[in-house]
Design an enzyme around this catalytic site. Structure first.
Site, PDB file in Angstrom:
ATOM      1  N   ASP A   9       0.823  -1.201   0.000  1.00  0.00           N
ATOM      2  CA  ASP A   9       0.000   0.000   0.000  1.00  0.00           C
ATOM      3  C   ASP A   9       0.861   1.256   0.000  1.00  0.00           C
ATOM      4  O   ASP A   9       0.640   2.186  -0.781  1.00  0.00           O
ATOM      5  CB  ASP A   9      -0.909  -0.022   1.227  1.00  0.00           C
ATOM      6  CG  ASP A   9      -2.295   0.479   0.912  1.00  0.00           C
ATOM      7  OD1 ASP A   9      -2.639   0.572  -0.279  1.00  0.00           O
ATOM      8  OD2 ASP A   9      -3.053   0.785   1.852  1.00  0.00           O
ATOM      9  N   ASP A  37      -9.526  -3.173   2.818  1.00  0.00           N
ATOM     10  CA  ASP A  37      -9.477  -2.621   4.166  1.00  0.00           C
ATOM     11  C   ASP A  37     -10.419  -3.350   5.115  1.00  0.00           C
ATOM     12  O   ASP A  37     -10.372  -3.128   6.324  1.00  0.00           O
ATOM     13  CB  ASP A  37      -9.840  -1.121   4.133  1.00  0.00           C
ATOM     14  CG  ASP A  37      -8.864  -0.327   3.284  1.00  0.00           C
ATOM     15  OD1 ASP A  37      -7.677  -0.661   3.304  1.00  0.00           O
ATOM     16  OD2 ASP A  37      -9.296   0.612   2.588  1.00  0.00           O
TER      17      ASP A  37
END
Length: 555
Positions: A368, A446
């Site tokens: 990420d 997420d």
């Protein structure tokens, strides 16, 4: 669902922040009789341009409509000049920053880029244009035509962007959805683990039952009561590393071939979400007494209620696919399918130990951070690869500096987006309804990635009879990480990669609980999972022996 399907998990790995562009309003007015005014939607880069939040604080400029010219050279500037005017020019043929540089040198105060491809997101590397101060905004080609027809040629314009409310209730909805999905997914995984334990404790009688259940029934088919194959997939450390490598490759492929691969991802999402919704709902209706009658075809049988349920799930997925660009209501279907997708993956993908969890969450955190914060140093336009993929090709129109394809009129087709997010409309943000419905977003990754750790904690609680201490603590840590994400989002006024806050919160909390309970060694190695895997292997070997010996016994 095994290793060959791991590339499909790209659907859950776009956790990048929202693009730095925002929507605003172009207010156009006519002084001459009778006075009139109209508002139009614009997009602008908030890191380039700061617009007033109210119309009363905005400055008006006389509009010079050059929407038939590109303004790629000073020769396109009219002889009457553009000093202290708002300039509208056609998009394409050169960089928007080159257009802005020419407009600013000739005294223009505002630059409107007229786009025939709909509203796009202004993105480019401004390192070579640090002296630019002129505001730049995109406006639709059709809106410029409507403006000329409604207000005439003598028009004054200004730009402003209404401020977001101090608290966005859509964040609360997303918080509830994410925490609910993670908690329910972990709990469902624990129920699956509990069933496995009960089955293994009954191992002596289970072997005898296997031998009886695997015999052919008098009708020629297999008995309905035979043991079902375990659908869970165990993520070993080697598979975790391979998984992350595949995700990196797929993200790069999407970056370079978005126009084609986006439809592949949409198709995969339709199939996977329909199957996930079926798995979730079928688990709920198992205790219902209605619809238990069965129908048979080609030596196969199925319950009537499951056939109706399969048809319903397919219909929901097809309706979403057909109306996926309808913002007013289809987000509800996408969220329902997304929740089912996340629940099914959290329950199905089993982490064997805390070591695998640390490797997975740690690598995805680095993934990420790299694709959000590091890749801007390598791309030509200074935008991250994650943001470019999340924004679609409209967000990367200036990536190569080449001319955009011109079309005779504005395209009304909505830009295809990857269906990998939970979407909730901003309920308190109605000032920009003419731009369409604004949404708050949360990526599937997420939810699923920390959810796998929550599910492992629940399974470990079941194995060690820990009264759900690990499960509850990790779920609370996930909720705290989400709150921290929203706080930083509100303070910094820009989208955040949620894993940056969720991974430390969940991993640190789980580690502290294991250390306090002096169970770190068994928590790290997976407790009784190695024994359980050994028992499963023994069961599979005996199944093979029983199957091979069956013809001889029948004789």
């Amino acid at each position: 669902m095994g290793l060959p399907l791991l590339p499909l998990l790209l659907l859950l790995l776009l956790q990048g922040p929202q693009i730095g562009a925002q929507e605003g309003i172009l207010h156009a007015s006519r002084d001459g009789p009778p006075p009139s005014s109209k508002d139009y939607c614009i997009t602008y880069n908030s890191s380039w341009t700061s617009l007033p939040t109210t119309l009363s604080n905005a400055t008006y400029y006389r509009l010079e409509n050059l929407s038939s010219l590109w303004l790629c050279s000073s020769s396109d500037v009219p002889s009457t000049g553009v000093k202290d005017k708002a300039l509208a020019v056609l998009d394409g043929n050169c960089s928007i920053l080159d257009k802005a540089s020419i407009a600013q040198k000739n005294g223009a105060k505002l630059l409107l880029i007229v786009s025939k491809n709909g509203l796009v997101l202004p993105a480019n590397n401004r390192s070579a244009h640090k002296d630019l101060t002129i505001p730049i905004a995109f406006v639709r080609y059709g809106d410029m035509i409507s403006m000329s027809q409604s207000l005439g040629n003598s028009i004054t314009v200004t730009l402003y962007s209404p401020a977001l409310p101090p608290f966005d209730y859509s964040m609360l909805v997303i918080f509830l959805i994410s925490v609910f999905t993670v908690a329910l997914g972990g709990y469902w995984s624990g129920l699956s683990e509990l069933k496995d334990i009960k089955r293994r404790r009954a191992w002596p009688s289970f072997r005898k039952m296997q031998r009886e259940d695997l015999r052919p029934s008098p009708s020629g088919g297999e008995r309905e009561g035979r043991r079902k194959k375990d659908d869970n997939v165990t993520f070993t450390p080697v598979i975790v590393v391979l998984f992350v490598v595949i995700c990196c490759v797929m993200l790069l492929l999407l970056y370079f071939f978005y126009m084609w691969l986006v439809y592949v991802i949409i198709s995969v999402f339709c199939l996977a979400s329909a199957m996930s919704l079926f798995n979730c709902l079928s688990a709920l209706i198992q205790n219902l007494s209605c619809g238990r009658c069965r129908v048979s075809c080609c030596n196969k049988s199925a319950e009537v209620r499951l056939l109706f349920l399969a048809g319903f799930c397919i219909a929901v997925s097809v309706i979403w696919a057909v109306y996926r660009n309808e913002d007013r209501w289809v987000w509800i279907l996408q969220d329902i399918l997304g929740i089912a997708f996340c629940l099914n993956f959290i329950k199905t993908l089993r982490m064997p130990n805390f070591k695998a969890c640390v490797i997975l969450l740690g690598l995805l955190l680095l993934y990420d951070v790299f694709f959000v914060f590091i890749t801007p140093f390598f791309t030509k336009n200074g935008e991250s690869i994650m943001v470019e993929v999340a924004a679609g090709p409209s967000g990367s129109g200036e990536k190569s500096g080449e001319s955009l394809v011109e079309v005779p009129a504005e395209s009304h087709a909505t830009q295809e987006k990857l269906p990998v997010v939970i979407r909730v409309p901003r309920l308190e943000y109605s000032a920009l309804t003419l731009c369409g419905m604004p949404f708050s977003l949360l990526g599937f990754g997420d939810i699923i990635v920390p959810g796998l750790l929550v599910a492992y904690c629940r399974r470990f609680d079941v194995r060690t009879s820990s009264s759900s201490i690990y499960y509850i603590s990790c779920t609370i840590a996930y909720a705290v990480g989400m709150v921290l994400t929203f706080v930083v989002l509100t303070l910094m006024k820009m989208g955040q990669p949620a894993l940056l806050y969720l991974v430390p919160c969940t991993l640190i909390t789980s580690s502290v609980i294991a250390w306090k309970r002096k169970e770190m060694k068994s928590f790290w190695n997976g407790g009784g999972y190695e024994i359980m895997e050994h028992v499963d292997n023994a069961a599979n070997e005996e199944n093979n022996i029983i199957t091979h010996d069956e013809p001889q016994e029948a004789q």
